[in-house]
Scaffold this motif. Structure first.
Motif, mmCIF file in Angstrom:
data_model
loop_
_atom_site.group_PDB
_atom_site.id
_atom_site.type_symbol
_atom_site.label_atom_id
_atom_site.label_comp_id
_atom_site.label_asym_id
_atom_site.label_seq_id
_atom_site.Cartn_x
_atom_site.Cartn_y
_atom_site.Cartn_z
ATOM 1 N N UNK A 1 0.804 -1.222 0.000
ATOM 2 C CA UNK A 1 0.000 0.000 0.000
ATOM 3 C C UNK A 1 0.828 1.258 0.000
ATOM 4 N N UNK A 2 0.165 2.313 -0.407
ATOM 5 C CA UNK A 2 0.811 3.617 -0.528
ATOM 6 C C UNK A 2 1.090 4.212 0.849
ATOM 7 N N UNK A 3 2.264 4.784 1.004
ATOM 8 C CA UNK A 3 2.640 5.451 2.249
ATOM 9 C C UNK A 3 1.905 6.793 2.316
ATOM 10 N N UNK A 4 1.332 7.128 3.481
ATOM 11 C CA UNK A 4 0.578 8.381 3.605
ATOM 12 C C UNK A 4 1.412 9.614 3.238
ATOM 13 N N UNK A 5 0.791 10.513 2.497
ATOM 14 C CA UNK A 5 1.463 11.722 2.013
ATOM 15 C C UNK A 5 2.037 12.570 3.144
ATOM 16 N N UNK A 6 1.361 12.586 4.296
ATOM 17 C CA UNK A 6 1.848 13.419 5.401
ATOM 18 C C UNK A 6 3.210 12.964 5.910
ATOM 19 N N UNK A 7 3.556 11.683 5.732
ATOM 20 C CA UNK A 7 4.883 11.208 6.133
ATOM 21 C C UNK A 7 5.970 11.983 5.393
ATOM 22 N N UNK A 8 5.727 12.262 4.122
ATOM 23 C CA UNK A 8 6.718 12.979 3.304
ATOM 24 C C UNK A 8 6.796 14.445 3.709
ATOM 25 N N UNK A 9 5.636 15.060 3.976
ATOM 26 C CA UNK A 9 5.631 16.456 4.401
ATOM 27 C C UNK A 9 6.336 16.627 5.744
ATOM 28 N N UNK A 10 6.082 15.703 6.677
ATOM 29 C CA UNK A 10 6.743 15.758 7.987
ATOM 30 C C UNK A 10 8.252 15.601 7.833
ATOM 31 N N UNK A 11 8.659 14.640 7.010
ATOM 32 C CA UNK A 11 10.081 14.390 6.794
ATOM 33 C C UNK A 11 10.738 15.587 6.128
ATOM 34 N N UNK A 12 10.066 16.159 5.140
ATOM 35 C CA UNK A 12 10.562 17.353 4.446
ATOM 36 C C UNK A 12 10.821 18.475 5.456
ATOM 37 N N UNK A 13 9.858 18.717 6.330
ATOM 38 C CA UNK A 13 9.987 19.773 7.338
ATOM 39 C C UNK A 13 11.127 19.518 8.305
#
Length: 116
Positions: A21-33
């Motif tokens: 399954x697809x990893x939730x988009x917020x994981x990427x935004x949190x990591x980016x920040x």
């Protein structure tokens, strides 16, 4: 001043044994920040990269599509990367990323670079 370019590849999907399954988009935004705060700057692209690796413990092949985050880390130490405080922070953060993204490993590589 020495600089290290650090590339971090994060998969777009969980491993099949973790339900896939697809990893939730917020994981990427949190990591980016988090990476932006740590390094003071970050780059990425909208085009995923394809990567494969073989887990040495079970000899299983994993194929991933990944997003790549790139940061630049400054250092006064020109001799060894292991003495760079920000690299030490990244090594610890990598452990968090492995748990968050449910990965056996996260591909993270640092390359010494020079501004041109």
């Amino acid at each position: 001043m020495t600089h290290f370019k650090v590339d971090i590849q994060l998969p777009l999907c969980f491993n099949p044994e973790d339900g896939g399954g697809k990893i939730p988009e917020e994981f990427y935004f949190e990591t980016y920040g988090t990476l932006l705060k740590l390094a003071g700057g970050i780059n990425t692209t909208n085009t995923p990269v394809m990567g494969s690796w073989i887990n040495p413990s079970n000899k299983k092949r994993y194929d991933d599509k990944c997003v790549v985050y790139t940061i630049l880390v400054e250092s006064e130490d020109k001799m060894t990367i292991t003495n760079v405080p920000k690299i030490k922070e990244l090594i610890e953060y990598k452990k968090e990323l492995m748990k968050k993204f449910k990965q056996h490993q996260i591909f993270m590589v640092a390359t010494r670079c020079t501004w041109i």
